[in-house]
Enzyme design. Structure first.
Site, short mmCIF file in Angstrom:
data_model
loop_
_atom_site.label_atom_id
_atom_site.label_comp_id
_atom_site.label_asym_id
_atom_site.label_seq_id
_atom_site.Cartn_x
_atom_site.Cartn_y
_atom_site.Cartn_z
N LYS A 20 0.35 -1.07 0.56
CA LYS A 20 0.29 0.20 -0.10
C LYS A 20 0.85 1.06 0.05
O LYS A 20 2.16 1.40 0.65
CB LYS A 20 -0.78 0.09 1.34
CG LYS A 20 -1.82 1.07 1.95
CD LYS A 20 -3.05 1.26 2.39
CE LYS A 20 -3.45 2.52 3.46
NZ LYS A 20 -4.52 3.07 1.60
N THR A 23 -2.97 6.27 -0.31
CA THR A 23 -3.98 6.69 0.46
C THR A 23 -4.63 8.16 0.59
O THR A 23 -4.02 8.99 -0.80
CB THR A 23 -3.63 6.93 2.55
OG1 THR A 23 -5.18 7.51 2.87
CG2 THR A 23 -3.05 8.62 2.66
N GLU A 73 -3.19 1.24 -3.95
CA GLU A 73 -3.41 1.00 -2.72
C GLU A 73 -3.82 -0.95 -2.14
O GLU A 73 -4.63 -1.32 -0.94
CB GLU A 73 -5.15 0.99 -2.03
CG GLU A 73 -5.08 3.41 -2.48
CD GLU A 73 -5.24 3.69 -0.73
OE1 GLU A 73 -5.49 2.07 -0.36
OE2 GLU A 73 -5.75 4.81 -1.34
#
EC number: 3.5.1.135
Length: 104
Positions: A20, A23, A73
């Protein structure tokens, strides 16, 4: 010590593993600057788990979210759109904060 940014616990392992790398946040968290180091914690208990360095902050609309955002993500595009709708209901103007883990 206070954290600069928090993530739901379910995202911690992906951040630590480097799967990831972005954000997506609303305007209230669009103030971060490239090069800034963020003390990063869990939303649920505010426990620190790593330090992230901001690479870039880019505006994006809900309609502009694509497979690349989903990959960054570590989820599918459908999952990403559902998560965003759950966290930010009714919000269309968002910001992609790209980061790398530097400690933790």
């Amino acid at each position: 010590m206070k954290n600069d940014i928090t993530f739901y616990t379910r995202f911690q392992q992906d951040i630590l593993a480097g799967t990831k790398t972005i954000t997506i946040r609303d305007e209230s968290e669009a103030h971060f600057m490239p090069g800034q180091r963020l003390r990063t914690g869990r939303y649920e208990d505010n426990g620190y788990f790593c330090t992230l360095e901001v690479l870039r902050v880019t505006p994006v609309t809900l309609a502009q979210l694509n497979e690349e955002h989903a990959r960054q993500e570590n989820m599918t595009l459908a999952e990403l759109k559902k998560v965003i709708a759950d966290i930010y209901p009714g919000i269309n103007e968002l910001y992609v904060i790209a980061f790398k883990k530097v400690e933790g």
